[in-house]
Design a protein around this motif. Structure first.
Motif, mmCIF file in Angstrom:
data_model
loop_
_atom_site.group_PDB
_atom_site.id
_atom_site.type_symbol
_atom_site.label_atom_id
_atom_site.label_comp_id
_atom_site.label_asym_id
_atom_site.label_seq_id
_atom_site.Cartn_x
_atom_site.Cartn_y
_atom_site.Cartn_z
ATOM 1 N N ASN A 202 24.822 -19.585 -8.705
ATOM 2 C CA ASN A 202 25.762 -18.815 -7.894
ATOM 3 C C ASN A 202 26.529 -17.808 -8.730
ATOM 4 O OD1 ASN A 202 25.542 -20.150 -5.179
ATOM 5 N ND2 ASN A 202 26.037 -21.936 -6.428
ATOM 6 N N GLY A 203 26.826 -16.664 -8.110
ATOM 7 C CA GLY A 203 27.562 -15.617 -8.793
ATOM 8 C C GLY A 203 28.504 -14.903 -7.848
ATOM 9 N N ILE A 204 29.021 -13.775 -8.301
ATOM 10 C CA ILE A 204 29.915 -12.928 -7.511
ATOM 11 C C ILE A 204 29.232 -11.577 -7.342
ATOM 12 C CG2 ILE A 204 32.175 -11.795 -7.431
ATOM 13 C CD1 ILE A 204 33.271 -14.129 -9.093
ATOM 14 N N TRP A 205 29.239 -11.088 -6.107
ATOM 15 C CA TRP A 205 28.551 -9.853 -5.754
ATOM 16 C C TRP A 205 29.546 -8.822 -5.262
ATOM 17 C CZ3 TRP A 205 22.991 -9.792 -5.726
ATOM 18 C CH2 TRP A 205 22.417 -11.032 -6.033
ATOM 19 N N GLN A 206 29.186 -7.532 -5.369
ATOM 20 C CA GLN A 206 30.066 -6.471 -4.908
ATOM 21 C C GLN A 206 29.281 -5.446 -4.077
ATOM 22 O OE1 GLN A 206 31.748 -4.378 -8.243
ATOM 23 N NE2 GLN A 206 29.770 -3.814 -9.101
ATOM 24 N N SER A 207 30.001 -4.801 -3.156
ATOM 25 C CA SER A 207 29.402 -3.768 -2.320
ATOM 26 C C SER A 207 30.369 -2.593 -2.226
ATOM 27 C CB SER A 207 29.104 -4.300 -0.915
ATOM 28 O OG SER A 207 28.660 -3.256 -0.060
#
Length: 204
Positions: free
Chosen positions: A68-73
């Motif tokens: 699991n990670g952290i995503w950005q948009s």
């Protein structure tokens, strides 16, 4: 959505698009939820929470069998790129941003490797995330998280040491400004703290 949609968060965007996150991923709907499009980057994943900092959306994942990670948009959730690389054995429960958009914080749990509480903090608007988990080794679980009313500290909620009493020791902890010193317990509750809200009684 075939097979159902477990929603963990939702937001109506400025153009009226409905954004819903959970399982299976982050969905976008332009017909009031009758149908959803799922960006490929997070399709089939468990998107656990959403934070917005400086116009950039961030989401985190909470899959038991996938790193699991952290995503950005930067385009309203249509495309997602990694803000923090996936980590094996890490579950990310909550992700929040300060009102000025300069800081983000995530709570979670490591279920393999260095097992224990996970607390990640960004002080540069999500460009990098520091792992400050060792400072909270005295807690067995941290879930709820929010920045306090003046944006200078962080409130966390979760499990303390269950051996303290017959009832699980659950409480809020307060973190000072970076680099976030040792937590101080503010109260105890008879069940896990899953959400935190901050109210400013001097606001009105």
């Amino acid at each position: 959505v075939t097979g159902g949609f477990q929603a963990d968060f939702s937001r109506v965007l400025d153009d009226g698009t409905l954004l819903v996150g959970g399982i299976p991923g982050v969905g976008l709907s332009t017909d009031a939820g009758c149908s959803f499009d799922f960006p490929a980057e997070l399709a089939g994943r468990h998107a656990s929470s959403l934070a917005v900092a400086g116009g950039v959306m961030f989401t985190a994942t909470e899959d038991n069998t996938t790193p699991n990670g952290i995503w950005q948009s930067i385009d309203g959730g249509k495309q997602w790129t990694l803000a923090r690389a996936p980590e094996d054995g890490l579950l990310i429960f909550e992700l929040v941003a300060s009102r000025d958009g300069t800081r983000l914080a995530a709570s979670g749990l490591r279920i393999s490797g260095n097992v224990g509480v996970a607390v990640l903090v960004s002080t540069d608007g999500g460009i990098t995330f520091d792992d400050v988990s060792p400072g909270y080794a005295g807690l067995t679980r941290v879930r709820a998280v929010t920045f306090d009313d003046d944006d200078t500290g962080l409130l966390l909620g979760g499990f303390g040491d269950p051996n303290d009493s017959a009832v699980e020791d659950v409480g809020f902890v307060f973190l000072d400004e970076p680099p976030y010193g040792a937590p101080a317990k503010l109260g105890a509750f008879p069940s896990e703290v899953r959400d935190v809200a901050v109210f400013n009684h001097n606001r009105y």
